[in-house]
Design an enzyme around this catalytic site. Structure first.
Site, short mmCIF file in Angstrom:
data_model
loop_
_atom_site.label_atom_id
_atom_site.label_comp_id
_atom_site.label_asym_id
_atom_site.label_seq_id
_atom_site.Cartn_x
_atom_site.Cartn_y
_atom_site.Cartn_z
N GLY A 407 -2.38 -0.45 5.99
CA GLY A 407 -3.78 -0.56 6.38
C GLY A 407 -4.91 0.03 5.64
O GLY A 407 -4.91 0.03 4.22
N PRO A 408 -5.69 -0.78 5.52
CA PRO A 408 -7.01 -0.06 5.38
C PRO A 408 -7.75 1.74 5.15
O PRO A 408 -6.90 2.57 5.75
CB PRO A 408 -8.19 -0.56 5.97
CG PRO A 408 -7.74 -0.73 7.41
CD PRO A 408 -6.32 -0.95 7.43
N PRO A 409 -8.45 1.67 4.04
CA PRO A 409 -8.28 3.39 4.04
C PRO A 409 -9.39 3.62 5.15
O PRO A 409 -10.14 3.11 5.54
CB PRO A 409 -9.06 2.84 2.51
CG PRO A 409 -8.95 1.66 2.00
CD PRO A 409 -8.99 0.49 3.23
N GLY A 410 -8.24 5.19 5.25
CA GLY A 410 -9.83 5.83 6.00
C GLY A 410 -9.25 6.07 7.43
O GLY A 410 -9.43 6.37 8.76
N VAL A 411 -8.07 5.12 8.17
CA VAL A 411 -7.53 5.33 9.31
C VAL A 411 -6.17 6.54 9.02
O VAL A 411 -5.64 6.09 10.74
CB VAL A 411 -6.83 3.61 9.09
CG1 VAL A 411 -7.96 3.00 8.89
CG2 VAL A 411 -5.78 3.24 8.57
N GLY A 412 -6.09 6.88 8.32
CA GLY A 412 -5.70 8.05 9.25
C GLY A 412 -3.74 8.19 8.35
O GLY A 412 -3.18 8.95 8.97
N LYS A 413 -3.66 7.40 7.13
CA LYS A 413 -2.39 7.16 6.78
C LYS A 413 -1.83 8.54 6.32
O LYS A 413 -0.81 8.38 6.58
CB LYS A 413 -2.12 6.19 6.25
CG LYS A 413 -2.15 4.25 6.51
CD LYS A 413 -2.12 3.34 5.65
CE LYS A 413 -2.56 3.82 4.37
NZ LYS A 413 -4.71 3.75 4.67
N THR A 414 -2.20 9.29 5.42
CA THR A 414 -1.43 10.04 4.67
C THR A 414 -1.60 11.41 5.30
O THR A 414 -0.64 11.99 5.68
CB THR A 414 -2.69 10.63 3.29
OG1 THR A 414 -2.28 9.27 3.02
CG2 THR A 414 -2.22 11.46 3.10
N SER A 730 -8.20 -18.83 4.35
CA SER A 730 -8.73 -19.11 5.79
C SER A 730 -10.59 -19.07 5.96
O SER A 730 -10.89 -19.13 7.41
CB SER A 730 -8.92 -17.55 6.08
OG SER A 730 -9.35 -16.37 5.32
N LYS A 773 -9.84 -9.17 11.13
CA LYS A 773 -10.98 -10.32 11.09
C LYS A 773 -11.41 -9.66 12.29
O LYS A 773 -12.63 -9.99 12.27
CB LYS A 773 -10.44 -11.32 10.85
CG LYS A 773 -9.80 -11.62 9.84
CD LYS A 773 -9.12 -13.00 9.34
CE LYS A 773 -8.41 -13.11 7.48
NZ LYS A 773 -8.59 -15.11 7.62
#
Length: 843
Positions: A407-414, A730, A773
């Site tokens: 997922g994109p940075p800053g979404v809480g993966k880590t 796209s 998107k």
């Protein structure tokens, strides 16, 4: 062919026998009779005739040419040659002893049959002093250089090379500069001779007796083992000053190498003496310790280490290796470097958690509460963790899953990894893989290397003190892969449940069980992860957050965290709902919440300043105070304003940092029908623009567009933010819509965004990244989204509150896209009739 064809031999003079033991690069500079420039000089111990003939000073004649490889013959120098090439054999048989030839050097020593272009045109006329027949295929020849010559033309190549030559002697001078150069050259040559003890003591006197500056330069260069091109550069100089300068520069380089070599030899000798002294001192120290009874302490340490290894519970193979190293440790002196290596290895074996595990928390309700408390949203990840807990509670020996959160940075993966570890009751370890390019960091270094260590996974096991921790593999998509190594290949064993129960670290060289470890990898995109590695993981896509989710995260997590970090109290300020929404909408535009957290921190700093200055005890944050703390709005929804004129369409794009919207602008100008593309577009995107124009021209009459428009005008497509590279198919739908709007004078609706690939038949093909998107379009204030019909299956992945706030349209053909996108109230009647009402329904 003799491999030594036309190569210089080694003169068999007494002085040269002494030089045979010197380094090849520093052949003695005064060993052959280059003499002082007299043509009748001969080397010491040489039996050549003293009355050998000489070439006249006015040399201008045709001479046979002997190509010389690997060396250069200088005037006044003697050189033995081993000859085996057919042409050269024919030349020597024709000329014979006492004859005169031209000796020139080859540019490339590997060419067996050199032509005129393969030879240097400046060489030396030489007299053949002796010819010895070794056999019918090899001759040993001794030649002496006479005068410097220049080849004017090569007149014959068979049966041997013949050239027309002219005399090109270097004129000696007696200026102050020449005297200084000669003096420097002699001093440097003398210093080199002193650094080579094998050289005879009279070599310095022989150098000092040479009076001719040019012959001095030639004699020195004759006996330096330097490349042919450097020797040829000295011979090529017509000015004696330049010849002396070149020779002096080359000799200076050789002198520096000799000095460094001598210093290294001295240091090595000193190191050996120091090591011997240290050995004797350590032997004496050993005897002293034995008298004092201190050896018993080492014996006690070995026994303690043996007990630790037994308590660690090593597998049978590991215990066998440990016992062997323990017995070896007893026989090594503590002062030896090998003792430290063996001791460190055994301590690693004893410290690893071979059988130590932490019990899993099987209370699903408690785990669900922890996950909901720490993270908002992320339903797929939470559901997968709860499924693992349910399975492990039913089957206690189940293997841990290997998840990959993309997922994109800053979404809480880590940060999610720590919450999952707390929910499961496991130890937590994080391994940062970004920029790792050495597979030894995964598998460890072998113990033969100095400073060897185990890999990152074994180190994590030791720190966790448990064989079933939760390990976060952070930024797995940014592992370096180049000629220095491929760590992702080394990780294939680690992330394979069928292999990692016998993971072999190079340092341990004993199998270690990693099957109980729960791995959670994080990545921004899957494209850069190798296929075999991605196939071993269960991929879970983590989407960006919607506006309500961001506001909820800010209330529950970000604001309390920043209040605490800035030394404030929760009762010192409050947020107006509109102020928080303005902060999210107008000051941040991202998929995650990192930028939002920085803006909240900025507001907290502003409040802290007011508290310290005693301007307020409590502050109520409004939209105006937000502007006061953070300045003017950074992001203003402008999609409707930017599409007010025909020729502008709103597209949707996907990047590694999440989704974005982009504007496609089209314009026309008088010209000859050319298409211009700007905005740093990739090849695929350029092809999409060409496809859009081709289909538009094929349907021009249906849309009410005159064919002459394409002949009499140039079309220009531009994608703003031109410094950012863009590529992918796209944007094809948006490009076609922009062209259609421009050529039909129908404005594109400002609240519509679209994505999709087009074909020459007017079909709309599916694309990827639909969820990101659509979220980006929603963040930008878009109300209508046009998607390919075959992307209808991706709609359920879009959060429900976003779907309720948007109207999603699906299109099979490009005409349907125009129906939804164009403001038909401003379109031509022909255009309305061409696009028609689509059959696909909206959701």
């Amino acid at each position: 062919m003799n491999p030594r064809d036309d190569e210089p031999g080694v003169p068999t003079t007494p002085t040269n026998r002494a030089a045979a033991s010197t380094p090849e690069r520093f052949l003695p500079v005064v060993l052959t009779a280059a003499g002082d420039g007299d043509d009748d000089s001969s080397p010491a111990g040489d039996d050549a005739d003293s009355d050998r003939p000489t070439i006249g000073s006015a040399l201008d004649q045709v001479l046979p040419v002997l190509p010389l490889r690997n060396s250069v013959l200088y005037p006044g120098a003697l050189m033995p040659l081993a000859v085996g090439r057919p042409k050269t054999l024919r030349l020597l048989n024709a000329v014979g002893t006492g004859g005169t030839i031209a000796v020139v050097s080859q540019r490339d020593k590997d060419i067996d049959e050199p032509a005129a272009d393969d030879l240097y045109w400046v060489g030396t006329s030489a007299r053949i002093l002796r010819v010895h027949h070794e056999d019918e295929h090899t001759l040993h020849v001794v030649v002496q250089g006479v005068d410097r010559i220049r080849c004017r033309e090569f007149v014959q190549s068979e049966p041997y090379i013949i050239a027309r030559v002219e005399e090109a002697q270097v004129q000696d001078e007696d200026s102050t500069e020449i005297q200084a150069l000669v003096r420097s050259l002699k001093e440097m040559a003398a210093e080199i001779i002193e650094l080579i003890p094998e050289l005879p003591s009279g070599a310095v006197d022989l150098v000092n007796h040479i009076d001719s500056p040019s012959r001095l330069a030639y004699m020195v260069m004759t006996h330096l083992a330097v490349p042919v091109d450097e020797k040829q550069d000295v011979l090529h100089e017509d000015d004696v000053r330049l010849a002396l300068r070149r020779a002096l520069g080359i000799l200076n380089e050789q002198l520096e190498v000799l000095r460094v070599s001598q210093r290294i030899n001295s240091e090595v000798k000193g190191e050996m003496n120091r090591n011997q002294r240290e050995f004797f001192l350590r032997q004496q120290l050993k005897a002293i310790r034995k008298e004092l009874g201190e050896d018993e302490e080492e014996e006690d340490f070995v026994e303690v280490l043996r007990a630790r290894l037994i308590a660690a519970g090593l597998p049978p193979e590991g215990q066998k290796v440990a016992n062997k190293e323990l017995n070896r440790l007893r026989s090594i002196q503590p002062s030896s470097p090998e003792y430290t290596v063996a001791r460190t290895y055994l301590e690693w074996l004893a410290d690893l958690p071979w059988r130590t595990s932490t019990p899993d928390n099987h209370d699903i309700d408690q785990a669900r509460a922890i996950l909901e408390r720490e993270h908002h949203g992320l339903k797929k990840v939470k559901r997968r963790i709860l499924e693992f807990l349910a399975v492990s509670s039913l089957r206690r020996d189940g293997r841990s899953p290997i998840l990959c959160l993309i997922g994109p940075p800053g979404v809480g993966k880590t940060s999610l990894g720590r919450s999952v570890a707390e929910a499961l009751g496991r130890k937590y370890q994080r391994i940062s893989l970004g920029g790792v390019r050495d597979e030894a960091e995964i598998r460890g270094h072998r113990r033969t290397y100095i400073g060897a260590m185990p890999g990152k996974f074994i180190q994590s096991m030791k720190r966790a003190e448990s064989n079933n921790p939760l390990v976060i593999l952070d930024e797995i998509d940014k592992v370096g892969r180049d000629w220095r190594g491929d760590p992702t290949s080394a990780m294939l064993e680690v992330l394979d449940p069928e292999q990692n129960h016998t993971f072999m670290d190079h340092y341990l060289d004993v199998p270690f069980d990693l099957s109980k470890v729960m791995f959670i990898a994080t990545a921004n995109q899957a494209d850069t992860i190798p296929g075999p590695l991605l196939d071993r993981m269960e991929v879970i896509e983590v989407p960006g957050y919607t506006l309500p989710e961001k506001m909820e995260i800010a209330k529950q997590h970000l604001i309390p965290k920043q209040i605490s970090e800035h030394g404030l109290r929760a009762d010192q300020f409050t947020w107006e709902p509109d102020a928080l929404e303005k902060l999210v909408v107008n000051y941040t535009r991202e998929a995650g919440v990192r930028s939002l957290e920085r803006k909240v921190a900025g507001v907290c700093r502003g409040v802290a300043v007011g508290v310290v200055e005693k301007r307020w005890d409590h502050h109520h944050l409004t939209t105006e105070s937000i502007r006061e703390f953070l300045g003017p709005e950074i992001f203003i929804p402008d999609a409707a304003e930017r599409t007010e004129l025909p020729g502008i369409a709103t597209g949707m794009a996907w990047t590694a940092t999440g989704g974005e919207i982009l504007f496609i602008e089209a314009t026309k100008m008088p010209g000859s029908g050319k298409l211009r593309l700007t905005g740093k577009l990739g090849e695929v995107m350029k092809e999409s623009a060409e496809l859009a124009l081709s289909y538009m021209r094929s349907k021009a009459s249906q849309y009410g567009i005159k064919p002459s428009v394409f002949r009499e005008n140039d079309l220009h497509l531009h994608v703003p933010q031109g410094a950012i590279p863009k590529d992918g198919p796209s944007a094809g739908v948006a490009m076609f819509t922009a062209l259609a709007s421009l050529l039909t004078d129908a404005r594109v609706r400002g609240d519509v965004a679209m994505t999709g690939e087009i074909t020459l038949r007017g079909m709309v093909l599916p694309v990827g990244g639909i969820k990101d998107k659509v979220l980006a379009a929603h963040r930008s204030g878009i109300k209508h989204v046009i998607l390919p019909e075959r992307n209808r299956k991706d709609v359920p992945d879009i959060p429900e509150d976003v779907r309720n706030d948007l109207e999603i349209h699906f299109a099979k053909k490009i005409d349907e896209v125009l129906w939804y996108a164009l403001d038909t109230s401003t379109a031509k009647p022909e255009t309305k009739a061409a696009i028609g009402e689509p059959e696909s329904a909206a959701t």
